[in-house]
Scaffold this active site. Structure first.
Site, short mmCIF file in Angstrom:
data_model
loop_
_atom_site.label_atom_id
_atom_site.label_comp_id
_atom_site.label_asym_id
_atom_site.label_seq_id
_atom_site.Cartn_x
_atom_site.Cartn_y
_atom_site.Cartn_z
N GLN A 16 26.95 -13.84 -9.40
CA GLN A 16 26.99 -15.46 -9.62
C GLN A 16 26.03 -15.96 -8.28
O GLN A 16 25.08 -16.72 -8.59
CB GLN A 16 28.39 -15.88 -9.73
CG GLN A 16 28.33 -17.60 -8.62
CD GLN A 16 29.67 -18.27 -8.25
OE1 GLN A 16 30.64 -17.87 -8.78
NE2 GLN A 16 29.06 -19.42 -8.59
N ASP A 37 38.57 -20.60 -14.45
CA ASP A 37 37.59 -19.80 -14.58
C ASP A 37 37.10 -18.93 -14.28
O ASP A 37 36.46 -18.44 -12.97
CB ASP A 37 36.35 -21.52 -14.48
CG ASP A 37 35.50 -20.81 -13.80
OD1 ASP A 37 34.61 -20.21 -15.00
OD2 ASP A 37 34.76 -21.42 -12.85
N HIS A 40 38.38 -26.44 -1.21
CA HIS A 40 37.52 -25.70 -1.46
C HIS A 40 36.00 -25.62 -1.89
O HIS A 40 35.14 -24.43 -1.05
CB HIS A 40 37.68 -25.46 -3.41
CG HIS A 40 36.58 -24.57 -4.26
ND1 HIS A 40 36.89 -23.51 -3.88
CD2 HIS A 40 35.66 -24.65 -5.32
CE1 HIS A 40 36.10 -22.24 -4.98
NE2 HIS A 40 35.24 -23.68 -5.30
N GLU A 66 39.69 -18.62 -10.98
CA GLU A 66 39.57 -19.47 -10.30
C GLU A 66 41.11 -20.89 -10.40
O GLU A 66 40.55 -21.05 -12.01
CB GLU A 66 38.04 -20.08 -10.07
CG GLU A 66 37.11 -19.94 -9.01
CD GLU A 66 36.08 -20.58 -9.17
OE1 GLU A 66 35.82 -21.50 -10.38
OE2 GLU A 66 35.14 -20.80 -8.68
N GLU A 91 37.80 -17.53 -0.98
CA GLU A 91 38.58 -18.72 -0.75
C GLU A 91 39.11 -17.44 0.11
O GLU A 91 39.24 -17.64 1.75
CB GLU A 91 39.28 -19.26 -0.67
CG GLU A 91 38.41 -20.71 -1.31
CD GLU A 91 39.21 -21.75 -1.71
OE1 GLU A 91 39.79 -22.35 -0.45
OE2 GLU A 91 38.98 -22.07 -2.76
N ASP A 100 32.86 -28.45 -15.64
CA ASP A 100 33.61 -27.80 -14.51
C ASP A 100 32.77 -28.51 -13.76
O ASP A 100 31.61 -28.99 -13.79
CB ASP A 100 33.44 -25.97 -14.75
CG ASP A 100 34.36 -25.60 -13.44
OD1 ASP A 100 35.43 -26.41 -13.76
OD2 ASP A 100 34.60 -24.73 -13.45
N GLU A 142 42.52 -23.84 -11.75
CA GLU A 142 41.66 -25.17 -12.19
C GLU A 142 42.83 -25.80 -13.46
O GLU A 142 43.54 -25.60 -14.00
CB GLU A 142 40.21 -25.06 -12.82
CG GLU A 142 39.61 -24.31 -11.96
CD GLU A 142 37.63 -24.05 -11.99
OE1 GLU A 142 37.96 -25.52 -13.21
OE2 GLU A 142 37.53 -24.01 -12.09
N ARG A 170 31.49 -12.94 -8.82
CA ARG A 170 30.81 -13.54 -7.04
C ARG A 170 29.54 -12.86 -7.15
O ARG A 170 28.11 -13.24 -6.49
CB ARG A 170 31.83 -13.38 -6.25
CG ARG A 170 33.43 -14.26 -6.50
CD ARG A 170 32.76 -15.55 -6.85
NE ARG A 170 33.97 -16.60 -7.24
CZ ARG A 170 34.44 -17.51 -6.96
NH1 ARG A 170 33.13 -18.16 -7.71
NH2 ARG A 170 35.29 -18.01 -7.54
N LYS A 221 29.87 -16.72 -14.78
CA LYS A 221 31.12 -17.73 -15.39
C LYS A 221 31.15 -17.55 -16.64
O LYS A 221 32.13 -17.21 -17.37
CB LYS A 221 31.03 -18.70 -14.68
CG LYS A 221 30.65 -19.07 -13.01
CD LYS A 221 31.67 -19.26 -12.96
CE LYS A 221 31.80 -20.25 -11.19
NZ LYS A 221 32.73 -20.11 -10.56
N THR A 270 36.92 -17.96 -20.02
CA THR A 270 37.72 -19.10 -19.57
C THR A 270 38.46 -19.20 -19.92
O THR A 270 38.86 -19.02 -21.44
CB THR A 270 37.08 -20.65 -19.51
OG1 THR A 270 35.65 -19.97 -18.94
CG2 THR A 270 37.79 -21.31 -18.83
#
Lengths: 431, 431
Positions: free
Chosen positions: B238, B231, B132, B197, B372, B125, B199, B235, B251, B255
């Site tokens: 992480q 993904d 971002h 996420e 975000e 990844d 992607e 948080r 993570k 996925t």
């Protein structure tokens, strides 16, 4: 102590007595790769043994798994299968009457080529030696060397499975992007800070399903066996790239493993209690603790790094030992790594590999990589023949060795994990 | 614009006109999984077509690869094979005379189950959206949001291949270790900061050998096709674990990828120049630059995130769009990611997957994850039905969509990448 009719298995110095019987994959060059077991200086052809009917008393699934050219299917059958196979081979190799019909199934190890024993789906690397983490952290943050989470969880990350190599494969010096000291912009050049890392890898046997964490009480059943692992590292590439997502090209160009998978059964007599935490250290969270881990989470496995430079080879000089450490000194045990890894529901599959991270000891003689030994390339390592090293040079041969030894026990060895550094060559773009 | 006798492929709104023909793996429930191609609202059974002799003019290797239950063998054959297969299917599906003997090979997409299309050896990844990276970096380092290396190399790391899931698989909320705001010690609990996420993933076709970097001039030939990728990220887990080795359990629990692999051939009309660097920005290092990348390194691919909560589903309300972004706005192109990835000699294999990292746009409407949108869980997202979200809640359904569209071109769609969040359940230890 057991005796075999394979005489080389009865010596004191062999890595492979009847009590070991590690699994690997070999080829004689003429035939396709197949599964074997090391015994003394020989390798026993397990596929041949199965076809000859020697395993007819075993579960049919075990026999079928020995038809493969990698260990994954056998690993997936779990510990009972491994135990059953081991007991039967011990019986056969101890029974003098079996020599007559088995000698054709034995090859000299020196006459065969060892292959990658497993198709590794995912490879994970931890950071479980507090001595390593402290020394490395101190270079960057002298007052606060350990990451804040270090004593709460075994820190780990995903490595690259495609570039796992069997012992003996040459290591090409990687090109990469890095910033030389004092410069503002990075360059793209062959690494100038190539390093080895002394590690131990553990293979998963029975897997777990996605979303189903493994409890500590069940963790042992998911471990299959262990190997030595050299996590080659380009320190300049690594330090330029690693923020904020961790190591990538500084590591994923090559990782060498020793060809023999030493089973958890063979390691059984060398299991030791997990390290006890000192007063004032945080308690282990409940899901990472447990009786099983406390009583036998550790493994008393001695580890060594040896270096032989091109000049030493030319002059017929022997390799020099760079360090000695013991796996029992890790801050986190393999069981804790496995439980942590699955605690979020991450699924591990048969043949998946996780490694410990650099295994270093508390003493200076136990520094498991050049980063620690040369203080990040600032204090040269002096070799007995007058050469010096800050980092590895082309032609350097690095060998990892590991063995369990204890009073009243046969030595359980891992064999060697070897790699020779080759030159970087020309980058294709610039040809 | 091409017309097919599959009428649903001729509509303006379909994701799958004759110009697309993405590859996937499906099962009807009765038969084993096999390779198919999407056309309108149908899926064409490619194995069946091959067995019926419809591909007899193609290379025998292509026909053989269609006997597999995953795309890896076809991918390994490279772009010529993919182009050949695509042209032949276009010919057949445009030829009204073929309808008579082909209709039995078509299934309604709604009546089949899509499977993981590829065995992914390694999943990587990246972090290629500067919008971002800047927003996320600003939360931690307001004055200096981007990592020092950001404009010199596409930052990336290895993710977990075992927990890649096909669209539709439920996402179990992971347990994990994290530290709640204001507390000193971490807890172990179900994540309280679950995120998605947005992607895009790229599959490798022809691989490269260990130690052999891919030059920019050859990079395009190694790309096979693309998919959407979510993904999922915890948080809190992480941020507690990621120093110094990067994301791991935050993570690797899941996925999700969209089931159709859109080939590079279908994306061809939407290739755009790589972003031009502003004055004062560092020049791209030579091995990451090159004419091919400058001229057509980017892809004009529109991307969307949609959310439908459990309450919306109960009340029969439609999903709400959370963001819209475009792949062409990435700071690094897929070609640059591939070249960087192999620049140290790291080998990529057919079926390996690399993703872009969260694709965000410059505007507020282009924020590709809740991290975000809610400023790290501090500013609630208000939904039209009165609900609020800081992070995902159990029962939330997240759908990614992507499509290429341009004047005079048929829409090339990716289908949907869907996941519904399920509750964490009880941790096994505590049962």
């Amino acid at each position: 102590m057991m005796r075999s009719w394979v005489e080389s298995a009865n010596t004191e110095e062999t890595d492979f007595p009847l009590e070991n019987l590690p699994l690997g994959v070999f080829t004689t060059g003429e035939e396709a790769a197949r599964i074997g077991m090391a015994i003394g200086d020989r390798v026993l052809d397990l596929r041949g043994a199965a076809r000859a009917g020697l395993f007819d008393t075993l579960d049919a699934e075990v026999r079928k798994s020995l038809e493969a050219s990698v260990l994954n299917a056998l690993m997936a059958l779990g510990r009972d299968a491994s135990r059953e196979l081991r007991a039967r081979v011990q019986e056969l190799l101890a029974d003098a009457a079996a020599q007559r019909f088995m000698s054709g199934l034995l090859h000299l190890q020196g006459a065969v080529q060892m292959c990658m024993p497993v198709v590794v789906g995912d490879y994970t690397d931890f950071y479980a030696s507090i001595h390593h983490a402290t020394r490395v952290g101190r270079m960057l943050r002298p007052d606060n060397p350990l990451p804040q989470s270090y004593k709460y969880l075994p820190i780990g990350y995903h490595g690259r499975a495609s570039s796992l190599l069997a012992s003996g494969a040459p290591i090409r010096r990687p090109w990469g992007q890095f910033r030389r000291s004092g410069e503002v912009a990075p360059c793209f050049a062959p690494t100038e800070a190539l390093d080895y890392e002394l590690e131990v890898g553990f293979f998963i046997g029975r897997g777990n399903l996605p979303g189903e964490p493994v409890a500590m009480a069940d963790a042992e059943a998911h471990l299959f066996g262990a190997c030595l692992l050299n996590d080659w590292s380009a320190r300049d590439i690594q330090s330029w790239e690693y923020q904020p997502l961790g190591p990538f090209l500084g590591k994923n160009f090559a990782t060498t493993i020793s060809p023999w998978v030493v089973t958890m059964e063979a390691l059984e007599p060398f299991r030791v209690p997990a390290p006890v935490r000192a007063d004032g250290e945080p308690a282990v969270l409940p899901h990472l603790a447990g009786k099983e881990n406390g009583r036998r989470g550790g493994i008393d496995l001695q580890l060594e790094v040896w270096l032989r430079t091109a000049q030493m080879r030319r002059n017929g000089q022997a390799a020099v030992q760079l360090s000695a450490a013991n796996l029992r000194d890790l801050y986190w045990t393999p069981l804790q790594m496995l439980v942590h890894h699955t605690s979020n529901g991450c699924n591990l599959r048969a043949g998946d590999l996780f490694a410990t991270g650099t295994v270093s000891g508390a003493e200076d003689g136990g520094r498991g990589c050049l980063l620690e030994i040369t203080q990040r390339g600032t204090e040269p390592l002096l070799l007995p023949n007058g050469e010096q090293r800050l980092w590895l040079e082309d032609g350097d041969e690095v060998t990892l060795r590991g063995f369990c030894a204890a009073e009243g026990q046969r030595r359980i060895g891992f064999g060697a994990c070897i790699g020779v550094v080759r030159g970087a060559g020309v980058f294709p773009l610039m040809v």
